[in-house]
Design an enzyme around this catalytic site. Sequence first.
Site, mmCIF file in Angstrom:
data_model
loop_
_atom_site.group_PDB
_atom_site.id
_atom_site.type_symbol
_atom_site.label_atom_id
_atom_site.label_comp_id
_atom_site.label_asym_id
_atom_site.label_seq_id
_atom_site.Cartn_x
_atom_site.Cartn_y
_atom_site.Cartn_z
ATOM 1 N N TYR A 168 -4.948 -1.318 -5.093
ATOM 2 C CA TYR A 168 -4.336 -1.829 -3.858
ATOM 3 C C TYR A 168 -5.116 -3.016 -3.308
ATOM 4 O O TYR A 168 -4.547 -4.066 -2.983
ATOM 5 C CB TYR A 168 -4.264 -0.726 -2.785
ATOM 6 C CG TYR A 168 -4.208 -1.310 -1.409
ATOM 7 C CD1 TYR A 168 -3.046 -1.907 -0.925
ATOM 8 C CD2 TYR A 168 -5.351 -1.346 -0.602
ATOM 9 C CE1 TYR A 168 -3.016 -2.508 0.320
ATOM 10 C CE2 TYR A 168 -5.320 -1.945 0.641
ATOM 11 C CZ TYR A 168 -4.159 -2.525 1.096
ATOM 12 O OH TYR A 168 -4.139 -3.132 2.320
ATOM 13 N N GLY A 171 -6.567 -4.571 9.753
ATOM 14 C CA GLY A 171 -5.610 -4.372 8.679
ATOM 15 C C GLY A 171 -5.768 -2.977 8.104
ATOM 16 O O GLY A 171 -6.029 -2.021 8.840
ATOM 17 N N CYS A 172 -5.634 -2.861 6.810
ATOM 18 C CA CYS A 172 -5.715 -1.564 6.129
ATOM 19 C C CYS A 172 -6.981 -0.816 6.499
ATOM 20 O O CYS A 172 -8.091 -1.269 6.227
ATOM 21 C CB CYS A 172 -5.668 -1.794 4.620
ATOM 22 S SG CYS A 172 -6.086 -0.350 3.642
ATOM 23 N N PHE A 173 -6.824 0.375 7.094
ATOM 24 C CA PHE A 173 -8.027 1.099 7.524
ATOM 25 C C PHE A 173 -8.813 1.668 6.361
ATOM 26 O O PHE A 173 -10.004 1.935 6.492
ATOM 27 C CB PHE A 173 -7.744 2.151 8.592
ATOM 28 C CG PHE A 173 -6.571 3.074 8.405
ATOM 29 C CD1 PHE A 173 -6.064 3.412 7.160
ATOM 30 C CD2 PHE A 173 -5.962 3.634 9.523
ATOM 31 C CE1 PHE A 173 -4.993 4.277 7.015
ATOM 32 C CE2 PHE A 173 -4.888 4.510 9.404
ATOM 33 C CZ PHE A 173 -4.405 4.835 8.137
ATOM 34 N N ARG A 214 0.821 -1.200 0.000
ATOM 35 C CA ARG A 214 0.000 0.000 0.000
ATOM 36 C C ARG A 214 0.853 1.247 0.000
ATOM 37 O O ARG A 214 0.548 2.220 -0.663
ATOM 38 C CB ARG A 214 -0.943 0.024 1.209
ATOM 39 C CG ARG A 214 -1.935 1.169 1.108
ATOM 40 C CD ARG A 214 -2.835 1.239 2.306
ATOM 41 N NE ARG A 214 -2.071 1.461 3.508
ATOM 42 C CZ ARG A 214 -2.630 1.504 4.707
ATOM 43 N NH1 ARG A 214 -3.910 1.312 4.850
ATOM 44 N NH2 ARG A 214 -1.891 1.717 5.771
#
Length: 204
Positions: free
Chosen positions: A181, A34-36, A4
């Site tokens: 992403y 994980g990825c916000f 990312r």
Amino acid sequence: MNFRRAVTFSLIAASFFAASPASAASQTAIFAGGCFWCVESDFDKLPGVLDTTSGYIGGSVQNPTYQQVTAGGTGHREAVRITYDPERVSYDTLLDVFWHSVDPTDAGGQFCDRGFSYSTAIYATSAEQLRAAQASKQALNASGKAEGQIVTPIERAAMFYPAEDYHQDYYKKSPIKYKFYRFRCGRDQRVNQLWGDEAYKHIN
């Protein structure tokens, strides 16, 4: 460097803003998944969710930056603070959405993003939430629906620091980069593999 960060082409100066004022009847939940960017995007689809804010929680450094958190050592996780209307959506439903939109059997991060800052956690904002989250985790482990043991920790919420402004609603601001992403990171592929027909429960 995680994938990312490779697709984030420029960084904007840190700017910490509080969430929009909530109504007196609203409540708050905090999840690390994980990825916000992705957690925000998923929970924004759920009726009854009023606001989502990406941020950092659980560490020892005040006002941490994205660079500090992803470099490791601050003790923070990426998380999303969710303001919701309990008359429209219950905390139990929020828990169900959370479990079925992450890989709670992975203690080392989520999908392509590795390291503590990307690991899952539930941060209870009240004693009632703490009990509900613990019961939910126990029931999910007992069901055997996941491939392995649920390792997501459940903790009382600590100080939550909103992330830099460019992270907020990233999936809306930069939809092409976000979709690229998310696909390359393998999030949806793994969630679908793990949960099957229950993947993204309540938000499909």
